[in-house]
Design a protein around this motif. Structure first.
Motif, PDB file in Angstrom:
ATOM      1  N   TRP A  53      76.652  25.069  69.552  1.00 22.67           N
ATOM      2  CA  TRP A  53      78.050  25.033  69.967  1.00 22.67           C
ATOM      3  C   TRP A  53      78.430  26.246  70.804  1.00 22.67           C
ATOM      4  N   SER A  54      77.576  27.244  70.810  1.00 20.81           N
ATOM      5  CA  SER A  54      77.892  28.506  71.473  1.00 20.81           C
ATOM      6  C   SER A  54      77.010  28.724  72.702  1.00 20.81           C
ATOM      7  N   PRO A  55      77.408  29.643  73.572  1.00 14.21           N
ATOM      8  CA  PRO A  55      76.559  29.984  74.721  1.00 14.21           C
ATOM      9  C   PRO A  55      75.211  30.504  74.251  1.00 14.21           C
ATOM     10  N   GLN A  56      74.170  30.171  74.990  1.00 14.80           N
ATOM     11  CA  GLN A  56      72.825  30.626  74.653  1.00 14.80           C
ATOM     12  C   GLN A  56      72.161  31.204  75.896  1.00 14.80           C
ATOM     13  N   TRP A  57      71.313  32.198  75.668  1.00  6.72           N
ATOM     14  CA  TRP A  57      70.557  32.799  76.756  1.00  6.72           C
ATOM     15  C   TRP A  57      69.169  32.171  76.793  1.00  6.72           C
ATOM     16  N   LYS A  58      68.741  31.756  77.981  1.00  8.70           N
ATOM     17  CA  LYS A  58      67.412  31.180  78.142  1.00  8.70           C
ATOM     18  C   LYS A  58      66.639  31.954  79.208  1.00  8.70           C
ATOM     19  N   ARG A  59      65.376  32.183  78.930  1.00 14.13           N
ATOM     20  CA  ARG A  59      64.553  32.970  79.842  1.00 14.13           C
ATOM     21  C   ARG A  59      64.330  32.224  81.149  1.00 14.13           C
ATOM     22  N   ARG A  60      64.451  32.935  82.232  1.00 10.76           N
ATOM     23  CA  ARG A  60      64.181  32.382  83.556  1.00 10.76           C
ATOM     24  C   ARG A  60      63.410  33.433  84.361  1.00 10.76           C
ATOM     25  N   TYR A  61      62.750  32.950  85.399  1.00 11.68           N
ATOM     26  CA  TYR A  61      62.085  33.860  86.328  1.00 11.68           C
ATOM     27  C   TYR A  61      62.734  33.623  87.684  1.00 11.68           C
TER      28      TYR A  61
END
Length: 207
Positions: A53-61
């Motif tokens: 339900w909350s913002p999430q951080w996802k790894r990106r390059y």
């Protein structure tokens, strides 16, 4: 000159073409409903509700090359995540605690992932995205790189860059990125039309 198409826009291919800048970052994904909630409710969801339900951080390059900023799952990604971001229409800046009123909850800065100490805000064509990086120095490098790319694009468009080499390989990547961006825009528009028709049918059925 190699004839790259959308299927060959891999991270490895872009990295081999000497990009302006490339580095890992954490991208914030915000649920659509979240953006319409008051700050108090945002704080409550981030602390007391399921993570989905909350913002999430996802790894990106991230890879900045030619006229576009590309996002990949990692440096071995076979294709970009989402449409390439056209740098010519991009505004970028560093977000800091100075931009937030004292004591005010901020979904970006208050939920920074571990190991990250700075956030880059990138806005393009009505869409704003946030990327967390290790340090303010890294954030500054990204912002300066994107702004320099913008300036180079303006110079080329004005015809003042005849003596400045622009790799033919970059031209091929730019063309592929433009096709991929147009393709994703068409898909998005088609889905919006379908959703609108579905809502109209439901409205007629309810009446």
């Amino acid at each position: 000159m190699k004839n790259y198409d959308e299927s060959l826009l891999s991270a490895r291919a872009l990295l081999a073409a000497s990009p302006i800048h490339a580095a890992p970052a954490m991208k914030m994904h915000v649920p659509a409903i979240y953006t319409f909630l008051p700050v108090t409710f945002q704080w409550f969801l981030s602390r007391c509700c399921p993570r989905s339900w909350s913002p999430q951080w996802k790894r990106r390059y991230l890879i900045a090359l030619g006229g576009y900023l590309y996002r990949f799952k990692d440096e071995d990604g076979s294709s970009p995540k989402g449409a390439p971001i056209p740098v010519a229409t991009t505004d970028s800046r560093i977000i800091s605690n100075e931009d937030v009123a004292s004591g005010e909850f901020n979904i970006v800065l208050d939920l920074l992932p571990e190991g990250c100490n700075a956030v880059i805000e990138i806005s393009s064509i009505g869409k704003t995205q946030y990327f967390a990086v290790e340090s303010r120095e890294e954030a500054t490098t990204w912002v300066n790189s994107l702004r320099q790319m913008q300036q180079d694009i303006i110079t080329r468009n004005m015809g003042h860059s005849k003596d400045i080499p622009y790799p033919s390989e970059w031209n091929a990547f730019d063309a592929s990125a433009k096709r991929l961006m147009d393709q994703k825009t068409r898909i998005k528009n088609k889905l919006e039309v379908m959703n609108k028709k579905e809502q109209e049918m439901q409205s007629l059925g309810g009446g």
